[in-house]
Design an enzyme around this catalytic site. Structure first.
Site, PDB file in Angstrom:
ATOM      1  N   LYS A  22     -46.189 -25.597 -22.313  1.00 28.58           N
ATOM      2  CA  LYS A  22     -45.006 -26.205 -21.669  1.00 28.58           C
ATOM      3  C   LYS A  22     -43.757 -26.008 -22.532  1.00 28.58           C
ATOM      4  CE  LYS A  22     -44.212 -30.770 -22.243  1.00 28.58           C
ATOM      5  NZ  LYS A  22     -42.927 -31.276 -22.723  1.00 28.58           N
ATOM      6  N   ASN A  23     -43.883 -26.308 -23.826  1.00 31.48           N
ATOM      7  CA  ASN A  23     -42.684 -26.305 -24.663  1.00 31.48           C
ATOM      8  C   ASN A  23     -42.215 -24.906 -25.042  1.00 31.48           C
ATOM      9  OD1 ASN A  23     -42.523 -29.017 -24.429  1.00 31.48           O
ATOM     10  ND2 ASN A  23     -43.350 -29.490 -26.465  1.00 31.48           N
ATOM     11  N   ARG A  99     -35.164 -34.212 -20.817  1.00 35.18           N
ATOM     12  CA  ARG A  99     -34.182 -33.900 -21.839  1.00 35.18           C
ATOM     13  C   ARG A  99     -34.260 -32.444 -22.303  1.00 35.18           C
ATOM     14  NH1 ARG A  99     -33.066 -37.316 -25.680  1.00 35.18           N
ATOM     15  NH2 ARG A  99     -32.592 -35.533 -26.943  1.00 35.18           N
ATOM     16  N   CYS A 123     -34.767 -41.644 -25.579  1.00 34.44           N
ATOM     17  CA  CYS A 123     -35.946 -41.675 -24.719  1.00 34.44           C
ATOM     18  C   CYS A 123     -36.991 -42.571 -25.364  1.00 34.44           C
ATOM     19  CB  CYS A 123     -36.471 -40.278 -24.405  1.00 34.44           C
ATOM     20  SG  CYS A 123     -37.570 -39.600 -25.620  1.00 34.44           S
ATOM     21  N   ARG A 128     -33.158 -39.533 -30.491  1.00 42.84           N
ATOM     22  CA  ARG A 128     -33.080 -38.109 -30.181  1.00 42.84           C
ATOM     23  C   ARG A 128     -31.648 -37.604 -29.947  1.00 42.84           C
ATOM     24  NH1 ARG A 128     -38.079 -36.443 -26.482  1.00 42.84           N
ATOM     25  NH2 ARG A 128     -37.751 -34.473 -27.563  1.00 42.84           N
ATOM     26  N   VAL A 169     -34.798 -29.878 -39.690  1.00 43.70           N
ATOM     27  CA  VAL A 169     -35.404 -28.923 -38.761  1.00 43.70           C
ATOM     28  C   VAL A 169     -35.398 -29.498 -37.353  1.00 43.70           C
ATOM     29  CG1 VAL A 169     -37.563 -27.748 -38.175  1.00 43.70           C
ATOM     30  CG2 VAL A 169     -36.892 -28.007 -40.563  1.00 43.70           C
ATOM     31  N   SER A 170     -34.891 -28.730 -36.402  1.00 44.21           N
ATOM     32  CA  SER A 170     -34.929 -29.145 -34.991  1.00 44.21           C
ATOM     33  C   SER A 170     -35.381 -27.974 -34.135  1.00 44.21           C
ATOM     34  CB  SER A 170     -33.541 -29.605 -34.535  1.00 44.21           C
ATOM     35  OG  SER A 170     -33.470 -29.611 -33.118  1.00 44.21           O
ATOM     36  N   VAL A 171     -36.404 -28.235 -33.337  1.00 46.93           N
ATOM     37  CA  VAL A 171     -36.932 -27.201 -32.450  1.00 46.93           C
ATOM     38  C   VAL A 171     -35.876 -26.828 -31.402  1.00 46.93           C
ATOM     39  CG1 VAL A 171     -38.719 -26.706 -30.723  1.00 46.93           C
ATOM     40  CG2 VAL A 171     -39.306 -27.980 -32.801  1.00 46.93           C
ATOM     41  N   ASP A 313     -46.679 -34.185 -31.750  1.00 45.22           N
ATOM     42  CA  ASP A 313     -47.205 -34.221 -30.380  1.00 45.22           C
ATOM     43  C   ASP A 313     -48.735 -34.390 -30.337  1.00 45.22           C
ATOM     44  OD1 ASP A 313     -44.665 -33.975 -29.414  1.00 45.22           O
ATOM     45  OD2 ASP A 313     -44.828 -31.860 -28.876  1.00 45.22           O
ATOM     46  N   ILE A 335     -41.314 -37.752 -37.649  1.00 50.01           N
ATOM     47  CA  ILE A 335     -40.360 -37.018 -36.793  1.00 50.01           C
ATOM     48  C   ILE A 335     -39.590 -37.962 -35.869  1.00 50.01           C
ATOM     49  CG2 ILE A 335     -40.080 -35.116 -35.131  1.00 50.01           C
ATOM     50  CD1 ILE A 335     -41.243 -34.113 -37.734  1.00 50.01           C
ATOM     51  N   ARG A 405     -46.616 -34.217 -16.270  1.00 50.51           N
ATOM     52  CA  ARG A 405     -45.464 -33.484 -16.817  1.00 50.51           C
ATOM     53  C   ARG A 405     -45.923 -32.417 -17.809  1.00 50.51           C
ATOM     54  NH1 ARG A 405     -40.356 -37.068 -18.426  1.00 50.51           N
ATOM     55  NH2 ARG A 405     -39.721 -34.951 -18.955  1.00 50.51           N
TER      56      ARG A 405
HETATM   57  C1  EPZ Z   1     -39.382 -30.648 -29.281  1.00 53.38           C
HETATM   58  O1  EPZ Z   1     -38.414 -31.656 -29.015  1.00 53.38           O
HETATM   59  C2  EPZ Z   1     -40.501 -30.848 -28.278  1.00 53.38           C
HETATM   60  N1  EPZ Z   1     -39.967 -30.714 -26.926  1.00 53.38           N
HETATM   61  C3  EPZ Z   1     -41.142 -32.217 -28.475  1.00 53.38           C
HETATM   62  O2  EPZ Z   1     -42.235 -32.337 -27.585  1.00 53.38           O
HETATM   63  C4  EPZ Z   1     -41.655 -32.309 -29.914  1.00 53.38           C
HETATM   64  O3  EPZ Z   1     -42.170 -33.609 -30.133  1.00 53.38           O
HETATM   65  C5  EPZ Z   1     -40.511 -32.034 -30.892  1.00 53.38           C
HETATM   66  O4  EPZ Z   1     -39.907 -30.738 -30.600  1.00 53.38           O
HETATM   67  C6  EPZ Z   1     -40.962 -32.002 -32.345  1.00 53.38           C
HETATM   68  O5  EPZ Z   1     -41.965 -31.041 -32.519  1.00 53.38           O
HETATM   69  C7  EPZ Z   1     -39.795 -29.511 -26.393  1.00 53.38           C
HETATM   70  O6  EPZ Z   1     -40.041 -28.488 -27.009  1.00 53.38           O
HETATM   71  C8  EPZ Z   1     -39.300 -29.454 -24.991  1.00 53.38           C
HETATM   72  P1  EPZ Z   1     -36.487 -31.783 -32.440  1.00 53.38           P
HETATM   73  P2  EPZ Z   1     -36.974 -31.559 -29.654  1.00 53.38           P
HETATM   74  O7  EPZ Z   1     -35.068 -31.426 -32.118  1.00 53.38           O
HETATM   75  O8  EPZ Z   1     -36.554 -30.146 -29.745  1.00 53.38           O
HETATM   76  C9  EPZ Z   1     -33.868 -35.007 -34.810  1.00 53.38           C
HETATM   77  C10 EPZ Z   1     -43.524 -33.334 -25.854  1.00 53.38           C
HETATM   78  O9  EPZ Z   1     -44.238 -34.357 -25.766  1.00 53.38           O
HETATM   79  N2  EPZ Z   1     -32.690 -34.342 -34.241  1.00 53.38           N
HETATM   80  O10 EPZ Z   1     -37.275 -30.829 -33.242  1.00 53.38           O
HETATM   81  O11 EPZ Z   1     -36.108 -32.499 -28.920  1.00 53.38           O
HETATM   82  C11 EPZ Z   1     -34.703 -35.710 -33.739  1.00 53.38           C
HETATM   83  O12 EPZ Z   1     -34.185 -36.984 -33.412  1.00 53.38           O
HETATM   84  C12 EPZ Z   1     -42.181 -33.373 -26.571  1.00 53.38           C
HETATM   85  O13 EPZ Z   1     -43.841 -32.248 -25.362  1.00 53.38           O
HETATM   86  C13 EPZ Z   1     -31.433 -34.709 -34.668  1.00 53.38           C
HETATM   87  O14 EPZ Z   1     -31.259 -35.595 -35.515  1.00 53.38           O
HETATM   88  O15 EPZ Z   1     -37.259 -32.151 -31.115  1.00 53.38           O
HETATM   89  C14 EPZ Z   1     -36.055 -35.759 -34.393  1.00 53.38           C
HETATM   90  O16 EPZ Z   1     -36.110 -36.833 -35.286  1.00 53.38           O
HETATM   91  C15 EPZ Z   1     -41.816 -34.745 -27.051  1.00 53.38           C
HETATM   92  N3  EPZ Z   1     -30.338 -34.086 -34.119  1.00 53.38           N
HETATM   93  C16 EPZ Z   1     -36.107 -34.442 -35.187  1.00 53.38           C
HETATM   94  O17 EPZ Z   1     -34.748 -34.033 -35.330  1.00 53.38           O
HETATM   95  C17 EPZ Z   1     -30.470 -33.099 -33.187  1.00 53.38           C
HETATM   96  O18 EPZ Z   1     -29.443 -32.557 -32.739  1.00 53.38           O
HETATM   97  C18 EPZ Z   1     -36.891 -33.321 -34.539  1.00 53.38           C
HETATM   98  O19 EPZ Z   1     -36.481 -33.189 -33.172  1.00 53.38           O
HETATM   99  C19 EPZ Z   1     -31.760 -32.712 -32.770  1.00 53.38           C
HETATM  100  C20 EPZ Z   1     -32.863 -33.353 -33.325  1.00 53.38           C
END
Ligand code: EPZ
Length: 426
Positions: A22-23, A99, A123, A128, A169-171, A313, A335, A405
């Site tokens: 999915k991701n 999101r 959320c 986030r 790190v942000s995905v 996850d 995270i 989902r």
């Molecule tokens: C992705 O979310 C995944 N979603 C999430 O899966 C997963 O839990 C997460 O990565 C971590 O592996 C998708 O790929 C669609 P992040 P993402 O940006 O990209 C902070 C599921 O169940 N952050 O890596 O939104 C954030 O708050 C979902 O499938 C900032 O501070 O996660 C978090 O603490 C849930 N500022 C950390 O970084 C930003 O601009 C990592 O979030 C962005 C993120």
């Protein structure tokens, strides 16, 4: 609303086909916005979030054709073609429901020079924020303004290559930056990039579309912008979270299953702790074999971290396993700040867990007891299904739409390996 009923205590035997991720599929679909040529994606999982992204792409004027694979339940193929963009706005009503929609921002901006996307808001699992996404696009020369809950980004003269240094790190921010940089003029460096396999998959697809990218899989990704991308076909990589969830199903229920169409390197950190807990995991020529026979699992501690660390996850599912292990496990979530919503539900199933700050202290009990439960997020819901497989008696998991989902036909896949599980229609 549908429910899932599980009667626990049945050992699992057989094979489960693993779907596309999915991701990975969601950002890959958004990548079609970067070009006027068709993008064909295969091994796409049939999930509510994926259908939702398809609807969003239609709003921007993309042609979307879905063809199911001939074997039932094997997902399908999307032909996506954004020949003419008819809009570049993603409304609040859309983004608040999923999101991951925010990942259209980078490609829309890079292709059209402008985009207006609603801020997603918080959320169930945490606040986030999206500051890192915006920082990356500003580094590439976009003017970014926040107004009435929307991000309004523009780059009338096109994006310009730059160095983007992520403080954490942000995905999602790495995905937005990577897609935007493919069409930016000149050289971009994305430092402290996410190394999740879904980023590598997106990068591979972008390269098939003509992007010039190096460093995928490392924390420094280098992109040399091109004027336009072209048509391509790409197969979505296997879902590592689905893989890990079913691996833990076998560890909880006991028995022996083969997960086909997936790979050990996607869940290396989980395999390490599963083996320490007493499960056997091996790569086969069709996927992964997971077994636990006889002895009760042993407690192991784990801390979530960006890839290649232990995935957030899979944290909830791992907690369900540790809830019945011998000993005490410390599970630390680094995270997301609110990702323990499954704990009160596991307590209703007689687990012994206390939370101290970002750590759950899980004292294993010999057997959980079935109960009616529900959760407010996808992975937490799947952990309750796993807990139900190992529990004495009947568990009813409510709010199944969370599972729909992100898990393709979860109850069918588990029942074909012998689990006593069924969907109860509303
Ligand atoms: C992705 O979310 C995944 N979603 C999430 O899966 C997963 O839990 C997460 O990565 C971590 O592996 C998708 O790929 C669609 P992040 P993402 O940006 O990209 C902070 C599921 O169940 N952050 O890596 O939104 C954030 O708050 C979902 O499938 C900032 O501070 O996660 C978090 O603490 C849930 N500022 C950390 O970084 C930003 O601009 C990592 O979030 C962005 C993120």
């Amino acid at each position: 609303m549908d429910k899932i009923r599980i009667r626990g205590g049945v050992r699992l035997k057989g094979e489960i086909p693993i779907s596309g991720a999915k991701n990975a599929a969601l950002p890959l679909m958004a990548a079609c916005l970067l070009t006027d040529a068709p993008l064909t994606l295969t091994n796409v999982p049939k999930l509510a979030d994926v259908a939702f992204m398809a609807d969003l792409l239609r709003l921007f004027g993309a042609g979307v054709e879905w063809t199911p694979e001939s074997s039932p339940g094997a997902g399908g193929r999307y032909r996506l073609c954004a020949a003419n963009l008819v809009g570049t706005t993603a409304d609040y009503d859309i983004v608040r429901k999923m999101r991951a929609s925010f990942v259209v921002l980078g490609p829309l901006l890079a292709r059209a020079g402008q985009a207006k996307v609603s801020l997603p808001g918080g959320c169930a699992i945490g606040a986030r924020p999206v500051n890192l996404h915006l920082m990356a696009l500003e580094a590439l020369g976009a003017a970014v303004e926040l107004s009435d809950g929307y991000v309004i980004a523009s780059a009338p003269g096109g994006l310009k290559g730059a160095r983007i240094e992520f403080p954490t790190v942000s995905v999602g921010a790495t995905e937005n930056a990577l897609m935007a940089a493919t069409l930016a003029e000149g050289h971009s460096v994305i430092a402290n990039a996410a190394r999740e396999p879904e980023i590598g998959d997106l990068g591979d697809c972008l390269m098939a579309m003509g992007a010039r990218i190096s460093g995928l899989g490392t924390s420094t990704i280098v992109v040399d912008g091109v004027a336009a991308l072209h048509a391509a076909e790409h197969a979505v990589l296997p879902d590592r979270i689905e893989t890990g969830t079913y691996a833990m199903a076998a560890a909880i229920a006991g028995g022996e299953i083969e997960l086909t169409g997936t790979r050990a390197d996607l869940i290396g950190s989980l395999i390490t702790v599963l083996e320490m807990a007493g499960a056997q995991v091996s790569q086969t020529n069709r996927g992964l074999a997971v077994a636990r026979n006889g002895v009760r699992p042993t407690s192991v501690s784990a801390t979530t971290a960006p890839f290649p660390g232990f995935p957030t996850d899979l944290q909830a599912q791992f907690m369900a396993l540790m809830a019945t292990a011998e000993g005490t496990s410390h599970i630390r979530e680094t995270i997301f700040e609110n990702r323990f919503m499954h704990v009160p539900e596991l307590l209703r199933m007689s687990a012994d867990i206390t939370i101290e700050g970002d750590t759950a202290i899980v004292r294993g009990v010999p057997r959980l007891a079935g109960a009616p439960v529900m959760a407010t997020d996808l992975r937490a819901s799947s952990s309750l299904v796993l807990a139900g497989l190992g529990a004495e008696g009947e568990t009813i998991v409510n709010r199944v739409y969370h599972l729909d989902r992100g898990f393709e036909r979860l109850e069918e896949k588990l029942s074909r390996v012998g689990a006593d599980i069924e969907r109860l229609p509303a």
